[in-house]
Design an enzyme around this catalytic site. Structure first.
Site, PDB file in Angstrom:
ATOM      1  N   LYS A  53       0.844  -1.205   0.000  1.00  0.00           N
ATOM      2  CA  LYS A  53       0.000   0.000   0.000  1.00  0.00           C
ATOM      3  C   LYS A  53       0.873   1.248   0.000  1.00  0.00           C
ATOM      4  CE  LYS A  53      -3.770  -2.446   2.243  1.00  0.00           C
ATOM      5  NZ  LYS A  53      -4.468  -2.795   3.490  1.00  0.00           N
ATOM      6  N   GLN A  97      -4.312  -1.352   9.773  1.00  0.00           N
ATOM      7  CA  GLN A  97      -4.252  -2.713   9.228  1.00  0.00           C
ATOM      8  C   GLN A  97      -4.780  -3.721  10.252  1.00  0.00           C
ATOM      9  OE1 GLN A  97      -3.110  -3.420   5.999  1.00  0.00           O
ATOM     10  NE2 GLN A  97      -3.883  -5.462   6.409  1.00  0.00           N
ATOM     11  N   ASP A 120     -11.011   2.897   4.192  1.00  0.00           N
ATOM     12  CA  ASP A 120     -11.385   1.487   4.011  1.00  0.00           C
ATOM     13  C   ASP A 120     -12.903   1.328   3.908  1.00  0.00           C
ATOM     14  OD1 ASP A 120      -9.229  -0.239   3.756  1.00  0.00           O
ATOM     15  OD2 ASP A 120      -8.816  -0.256   5.914  1.00  0.00           O
TER      16      ASP A 120
END
Ligand code: NAD
Length: 312
Positions: A53, A97, A120
């Site tokens: 990412k 994460q 997200d």
């Protein structure tokens, strides 16, 4: 032979749009979009995802700011960090994460991220907006699935779509997006009876079960479109591992189009994360001209084929 939907190529096209949007933001005198990436502990798979990412951010000109915390980190200190990032005007997206260490309540932590910076799309506010068709940030994998479908289908109105899997991160949000696109949606899961017969009716199949080669050739109607979200790492020959999707790829050549694994949905997920970060920055800088991103009012196809999930 079914056409192969090239997720890598479509992701590259989206990255080009994202890069152009970053350039536009900077040309307007603003700081480049900033994404805070939080990694707690040292889970090897998470390390790989986070590295990918961050590299992807560099490619499109997004500033990534990494916060690495030990696996002994307390929930309070993680919440304090997120509160600081929520208040920081130079940060437009916050990505924490998962999985998080067991002393930390994942729902509490993800729910503490400002919905405006929740790139997200997991925050309950964004989930609610998605399910009511009132905009918000769309989760990355479901957004990528829609873009892949629209790369081969002009209009989903009235189409029969079967979604296999009902998770909060893939199945349910995909089903909501498909409903907004006016498809007739059947959501199935591990307890569904007669799955092959249900799938055989589908014009479009979205397989997100995590069950290797679950969908067999005889389940698939001639000319159907298949999006294979599943990824399972399996033992291959010579002790090497290989990635296997939820669809028996070789058996579905009578479909009209199918995504491969790897090289289908996977590359789209990161491209959509970048696109969401730029969208969040544009919103913060007032560059979306007050557009609410309401899904119901958009030209659906433009929304998913254009620059991320921002109406043109
Ligand atoms: P999950 O385990 O949370 O949910 C799986 C869902 O599939 C459940 O609703 C379950 O009931 C259903 N299911 C499982 N086995 C089934 C079967 N035999 N028949 C019918 N339904 C079945 O998984 P998830 O997080 O939604 O992920 C699904 C798959 O997608 C996994 O392989 C995951 O690795 C992959 N994935 C890929 C990406 C990507 O970027 N490509 C992103 C997220 C998830």
């Amino acid at each position: 032979m079914a056409d192969i939907i090239d997720g890598r190529a479509i992701a590259r096209q989206l990255d080009e749009v994202t890069t152009a949007e970053v350039t536009e933001i900077v040309a307007a005198g603003h700081q480049a979009p900033g994404l805070a990436v939080i990694l707690v502990g040292n889970d090897p798979a998470s390390e790989v995802y986070v590295r990918r990412k961050i590299e992807a951010c560099e490619r499109v000109g997004i500033r990534s700011i990494e916060h690495r915390l030990p696996d002994t980190t307390s929930q309070d200190s993680l919440l304090t960090l997120i509160a600081r990032l929520n208040a920081d005007p130079e940060i437009h997206g916050i990505l924490c994460q998962v999985p998080l260490p067991e002393q930390i309540d994942t729902g509490r932590v993800l729910g503490s991220i400002s919905p405006d910076k929740d790139v997200d799309g997991f925050h309950p506010v964004n989930v609610g907006r998605l399910s009511t068709g009132t905009g918000g940030i769309i989760p990355c994998t479901p957004l990528g699935v829609m873009k892949l479908i629209y790369s081969v289908v002009d209009d989903l109105t009235g189409k029969d779509v079967v979604v296999i899997g009902k998770s909060n991160i893939v199945g349910k949000p995909v089903a909501n997006l498909l409903l907004e696109a006016e498809a007739t949606v059947t959501v199935t899961h591990i307890h569904t009876h007669g799955l092959p017969d249900i799938v055989r009716k589908a014009d479009v199949i979205v397989a997100a079960a995590g069950a290797p080669e679950l969908v067999r050739g005889y389940w698939v109607k001639e000319g159907a479109v298949i999006i294979d979200v599943g990824i399972t790492r399996m033992e291959g020959e010579n002790g090497k591992t290989r990635l296997v999707g939820d669809v028996a790829f070789d058996e579905v050549q009578h479909a009209s189009a199918v995504t491969p694994v790897p090289g289908g949905v996977g590359p789209m997920t990161i491209a959509c994360l970048l696109s969401n970060t730029v969208k969040a920055a544009r919103n913060a800088y007032g560059m979306n001209s007050g557009v609410s991103n309401a899904i119901a009012e958009d030209d659906k196809r433009t929304m998913f084929t254009g620059s991320g999930n921002r109406p043109n």
